[in-house]
Write a protein that holds these residues in place. Structure first.
Motif, PDB file in Angstrom:
ATOM      1  N   PHE A   9       0.839  -1.193   0.000  1.00  0.00           N
ATOM      2  CA  PHE A   9       0.000   0.000   0.000  1.00  0.00           C
ATOM      3  C   PHE A   9       0.878   1.250   0.000  1.00  0.00           C
ATOM      4  N   GLU A  10       1.883   1.255   0.864  1.00  0.00           N
ATOM      5  CA  GLU A  10       2.759   2.412   0.993  1.00  0.00           C
ATOM      6  C   GLU A  10       3.529   2.692  -0.292  1.00  0.00           C
ATOM      7  N   GLU A  11       4.032   1.640  -0.941  1.00  0.00           N
ATOM      8  CA  GLU A  11       4.750   1.809  -2.208  1.00  0.00           C
ATOM      9  C   GLU A  11       3.827   2.379  -3.279  1.00  0.00           C
ATOM     10  N   CYS A  47      -4.854   1.066  -4.044  1.00  0.00           N
ATOM     11  CA  CYS A  47      -4.884   1.647  -2.697  1.00  0.00           C
ATOM     12  C   CYS A  47      -6.295   1.598  -2.114  1.00  0.00           C
ATOM     13  N   GLN A  48      -7.282   1.931  -2.938  1.00  0.00           N
ATOM     14  CA  GLN A  48      -8.666   1.909  -2.469  1.00  0.00           C
ATOM     15  C   GLN A  48      -9.079   0.501  -2.061  1.00  0.00           C
ATOM     16  N   ASP A  49      -8.751  -0.484  -2.879  1.00  0.00           N
ATOM     17  CA  ASP A  49      -9.087  -1.878  -2.556  1.00  0.00           C
ATOM     18  C   ASP A  49      -8.412  -2.326  -1.263  1.00  0.00           C
ATOM     19  N   THR A  50      -7.151  -1.937  -1.092  1.00  0.00           N
ATOM     20  CA  THR A  50      -6.420  -2.310   0.114  1.00  0.00           C
ATOM     21  C   THR A  50      -7.063  -1.691   1.349  1.00  0.00           C
ATOM     22  N   LEU A  51      -7.441  -0.415   1.257  1.00  0.00           N
ATOM     23  CA  LEU A  51      -8.086   0.259   2.387  1.00  0.00           C
ATOM     24  C   LEU A  51      -9.445  -0.355   2.709  1.00  0.00           C
ATOM     25  N   GLU A  52     -10.218  -0.700   1.688  1.00  0.00           N
ATOM     26  CA  GLU A  52     -11.527  -1.313   1.920  1.00  0.00           C
ATOM     27  C   GLU A  52     -11.375  -2.671   2.600  1.00  0.00           C
ATOM     28  N   LYS A  53     -10.383  -3.439   2.166  1.00  0.00           N
ATOM     29  CA  LYS A  53     -10.137  -4.756   2.777  1.00  0.00           C
ATOM     30  C   LYS A  53      -9.716  -4.589   4.240  1.00  0.00           C
ATOM     31  N   ALA A  54      -8.854  -3.627   4.505  1.00  0.00           N
ATOM     32  CA  ALA A  54      -8.413  -3.372   5.876  1.00  0.00           C
ATOM     33  C   ALA A  54      -9.583  -2.922   6.736  1.00  0.00           C
TER      34      ALA A  54
END
Length: 77
Positions: A9-11, A47-54
């Motif tokens: 996510f950070e990268e 990034c959006q997908d990663t945030l939604e999963k988190a």
């Protein structure tokens, strides 16, 4: 970064920020700007997908019977 390794996510966020800064300067040739914009959209989606999963992971709690329940429902119980 190796091609077979998915960016963190950070990268992805750092790369997206770099793209935005380059495009905001306005000194990028049109073809390069279009390519950068498309790459930025892919990074934004990642990034959006990663945030939604988190968010989904963090908003679940375990009930007394070890069942996952959404956090909002546990507050009402």
């Amino acid at each position: 970064m190796p091609k077979n390794k998915e960016a963190t996510f950070e990268e992805s966020l750092n790369e997206l920020e770099e793209i935005v800064q380059r495009l905001e300067r306005g000194d990028v040739p049109l073809e390069e700007a279009l390519d950068a914009f498309q790459k930025g959209m892919v990074l934004s989606k990642h990034c959006q997908d990663t945030l939604e999963k988190a968010e989904k992971t963090l908003t679940k709690m375990m009930s007394e019977t070890n069942e996952e329940i959404p956090f909002e429902e546990s507050e009402q119980a």
